[in-house]
Design a protein around this motif. Sequence first.
Motif: not given
Length: 161
Positions: A30, A34, A74, A77, A79, A83-84
């Motif tokens: 990521t 990101s 997200a 990918l 995930t 996170t993003f």
Amino acid sequence: MSLQEWTRVLLSSAMGALGFGWLVHAPKKTWFASAVLAACAFGLYRLLFSANLSDSAALFLASAAGSFAALLLARKLRTIGTTFLMLSIVSFVPGLGLYRCMQFLGAGDTGMGAEFGVAAMVTIAMIALGQAAGSLLFRLFHRQNRHDGTEWAEFTPKSAR
């Protein structure tokens, strides 16, 4: 703003997101996405601000756009979106404003401390509201494009199925 200034702004935003991704142990897959997302979101903020939009409105719109794009990434990918979402707003965080607030309050200048503190809290509120608005728009958009409900299982981690 000159091309050199834009390059500096976008690269520093991307590098900040990369560093923060490493710091919080974000998945390595990521990091690049990101960093690009953070640079685009901050670039949008600067573009909106330079187009004579108020600072608060520019932060809100850029944060909402970053949130929407973060959730799309997200899904792409496979995930978690957090996170993003987290890395897309690193460049917006008013660290200097909070520092100046504490500096003035510590020196006994409550007027200037309050001024910097209120400005920092407005920034934080606009980031949070923008993230919420982007998430809401993504959920509405995703719900309209969902036909049989199987997409949710597709993005659910195997351990949770």
